[in-house]
Design an enzyme around this catalytic site. Structure first.
Site, PDB file in Angstrom:
ATOM      1  N   TYR A  24       0.783  -1.214  -0.007  1.00 52.84           N
ATOM      2  CA  TYR A  24      -0.003   0.042  -0.118  1.00 52.84           C
ATOM      3  C   TYR A  24       0.958   1.195  -0.100  1.00 52.84           C
ATOM      4  O   TYR A  24       0.491   2.342  -0.305  1.00 52.84           O
ATOM      5  CB  TYR A  24      -0.900  -0.060   1.255  1.00 52.84           C
ATOM      6  CG  TYR A  24      -1.823  -1.067   1.155  1.00 52.84           C
ATOM      7  CD1 TYR A  24      -2.150  -1.800  -0.035  1.00 52.84           C
ATOM      8  CD2 TYR A  24      -2.859  -1.181   2.383  1.00 52.84           C
ATOM      9  CE1 TYR A  24      -3.108  -2.681  -0.112  1.00 52.84           C
ATOM     10  CE2 TYR A  24      -3.722  -2.283   2.210  1.00 52.84           C
ATOM     11  CZ  TYR A  24      -3.991  -3.066   1.121  1.00 52.84           C
ATOM     12  OH  TYR A  24      -5.093  -4.119   0.860  1.00 52.84           O
ATOM     13  N   LYS A  33       3.620 -15.518   1.567  1.00 52.01           N
ATOM     14  CA  LYS A  33       3.450 -16.346   0.271  1.00 52.01           C
ATOM     15  C   LYS A  33       5.137 -16.585   0.005  1.00 52.01           C
ATOM     16  O   LYS A  33       5.527 -15.905  -1.119  1.00 52.01           O
ATOM     17  CB  LYS A  33       2.766 -15.500  -0.739  1.00 52.01           C
ATOM     18  CG  LYS A  33       1.255 -15.533  -0.607  1.00 52.01           C
ATOM     19  CD  LYS A  33       0.625 -16.813  -0.957  1.00 52.01           C
ATOM     20  CE  LYS A  33       0.544 -16.889  -2.396  1.00 52.01           C
ATOM     21  NZ  LYS A  33      -0.073 -18.315  -2.819  1.00 52.01           N
ATOM     22  N   ASP A  39      -2.700 -17.875   1.519  1.00 51.19           N
ATOM     23  CA  ASP A  39      -3.835 -18.455   0.928  1.00 51.19           C
ATOM     24  C   ASP A  39      -4.621 -19.826   1.408  1.00 51.19           C
ATOM     25  O   ASP A  39      -5.663 -19.751   1.646  1.00 51.19           O
ATOM     26  CB  ASP A  39      -3.660 -18.847  -0.610  1.00 51.19           C
ATOM     27  CG  ASP A  39      -2.304 -19.652  -0.891  1.00 51.19           C
ATOM     28  OD1 ASP A  39      -1.519 -19.787  -0.050  1.00 51.19           O
ATOM     29  OD2 ASP A  39      -2.372 -20.253  -2.046  1.00 51.19           O
ATOM     30  N   ASP A  93      -5.215  -7.110   5.474  1.00 52.49           N
ATOM     31  CA  ASP A  93      -6.402  -6.446   5.188  1.00 52.49           C
ATOM     32  C   ASP A  93      -7.518  -7.309   4.875  1.00 52.49           C
ATOM     33  O   ASP A  93      -8.751  -7.359   5.311  1.00 52.49           O
ATOM     34  CB  ASP A  93      -6.108  -5.624   3.996  1.00 52.49           C
ATOM     35  CG  ASP A  93      -7.201  -4.517   3.706  1.00 52.49           C
ATOM     36  OD1 ASP A  93      -8.155  -4.283   4.666  1.00 52.49           O
ATOM     37  OD2 ASP A  93      -7.211  -3.666   2.760  1.00 52.49           O
ATOM     38  N   ASP A 107     -10.755  -8.986   7.325  1.00 58.77           N
ATOM     39  CA  ASP A 107     -12.122  -8.847   7.089  1.00 58.77           C
ATOM     40  C   ASP A 107     -12.905 -10.252   6.931  1.00 58.77           C
ATOM     41  O   ASP A 107     -14.085 -10.491   7.106  1.00 58.77           O
ATOM     42  CB  ASP A 107     -12.413  -8.149   5.545  1.00 58.77           C
ATOM     43  CG  ASP A 107     -12.463  -6.779   5.901  1.00 58.77           C
ATOM     44  OD1 ASP A 107     -12.082  -6.215   6.814  1.00 58.77           O
ATOM     45  OD2 ASP A 107     -12.845  -6.193   4.946  1.00 58.77           O
TER      46      ASP A 107
END
Ligand code: NAD
Length: 370
Positions: A142, A193, A226, A250, A254
């Protein structure tokens, strides 16, 4: 008893409505000797733009730096859709987070037994769930440079975001993770990852080394982000604390939010470095939800996320774990009595407004403390 300096920032929309219940709780705790809080208040967001033409004032930044903790409501709403980009309501909050160096975002996902039916997952998967997602908040993709869209001149454009992490950024957030785990069920799961990303390789390396150096007593597990996302909806109770980068955090937080039923239930904390001199740590506590313009002004908002955010301030900034537990138990007790705001209502429960829910929680605290 130490006096704790709080800066209260109600914000826009339902922010002031849910903050009113925290103010009621603070007054009650002060009155009953459960804490000593000195409060100041400031405008940030759309309300500040209306009053002063900016989303946050310099004097508010100074107050925020001087406070022991910032208790933040929510900002934004359609009324300010057209204000200049730098003065949009969210800019005030982002400036606070950035300039105070809040790199660690703690989001607990707790499923109160009384609300297990509100989750989209089966009751036995979420009932009694109590996990924390710890998200790195000031680095990663970001913020990484270059961050550009280039016209290639052949009818094509190229967009670039850069995922970048330095050792110290990974280490400091991982340290918060290990420390949190130590005070809970002593397990930290690190997600990245490393199979396809260099930042994942470094993330894994730094977390592993820190574990070996300082936190051998904590159980450390690594999962690919993942696969971790899949595990989070398959059997979330396997986790205690999950630490991950800004982007994965993020998304995963959620996902975890939905395990618990409603946005109106979710508190959060953002922590900065500990000052070596004062031993104090910059901290901002806020509900995960926004300003909910659709229900603002109706007295219908759920104040639990805001009240639970204040409880997190007691736990993480002031070492008042006992008092924080008392608030959490009072929330659970009010829910167990069948009281619900509209966002979490179900058959056979009693729907109440913001103020009644706030008062009921204080009533339960008084009963539990007696
Ligand atoms: N940190 C923040 O201040 C923050 C976070 C997210 C969104 N926002 C801003 O808030 C505004 C509205 O955004 P949104 O609608 O996407 O998200 P939102 O969280 O405000 O609302 C989403 C939905 O959840 C409901 N909801 C949220 N909190 C609730 C509560 N405490 N009790 C009952 N119901 C609740 C709302 O009524 C709405 O239907 C936008 O301007 C957005 O930019 C601010």
């Amino acid at each position: 008893m130490a006096t704790h300096k709080l800066l209260l920032v109600p914000g826009d929309g339902i922010g002031p409505e849910v903050m009113a219940e925290v103010k009621r709780l603070i007054a009650w705790m002060n009155e009953h000797g459960l804490g000593r809080f000195d409060t100041d208040e400031a405008l940030v967001g759309g309300c500040c733009y209306d009053a002063h033409g900016v989303s946050i004032q310099e004097e508010t930044m100074a107050k925020a730096r001087a406070a022991d903790a910032i208790i933040f409501g929510s900002v934004g709403g359609p009324k300010w859709d057209k204000v200049p980009y730098e003065q949009r309501p969210e800019a005030g909050l982002l400036r606070l987070r950035k300039e105070l160096g809040m790199f660690a975002n703690i989001r607990p996902a707790i499923c109160y037994p009384a609300l297990a039916e509100s989750s989209s997952l089966k009751r036995d998967v979420v009932d009694g769930l109590d996990i924390i997602i710890l998200r790195e908040l000031t680095g990663g993709v970001y913020f990484g440079e270059p961050k550009t869209i280039t016209d290639l001149g052949n009818g094509q454009k190229r967009a670039v975001d850069t995922q970048v992490y330095d050792t110290y950024e990974i280490e400091r957030v991982a340290r918060v993770g290990f420390e949190l785990a130590r005070k809970r069920r002593n397990k930290l799961t690190s997600m990245e990852k490393r199979n396809v990303m260099k930042t994942g390789v470094l993330w894994n390396e730094v977390v592993t080394a820190l574990h070996a150096r300082e936190f051998k007593d904590v159980e450390l597990e690594h999962q690919l982000a993942d696969a971790g996302g899949m595990q989070l909806v398959r059997w979330p109770k396997q986790f205690d604390v999950i630490v991950t980068d800004n982007l994965f955090g993020d998304m995963l937080s959620d996902v975890a939010a939905m395990l618990t039923g409603s946005l109106g239930m979710l508190p959060s904390a953002s922590l900065g470095e500990t000052d070596p001199k004062t031993r104090k740590r910059r901290a901002l506590y806020e509900p995960v939800h926004g300003s909910a313009p659709d229900i603002a002004g109706k007295g219908a908002a759920n104040p639990i996320a805001m009240i639970a955010s204040f409880a997190m301030a007691l736990r993480y900034s002031f070492g008042m774990g006992k008092e924080a537990d008392l608030i959490d138990q009072a929330i659970a007790a009010a829910l167990a009595k069948g009281l619900r705001t509209a966002d979490i209502k179900s058959d056979g429960t009693t729907v109440v407004g913001t103020r009644d829910m706030g008062e009921a929680i204080i009533g339960e605290m008084a009963r539990l403390a007696a």
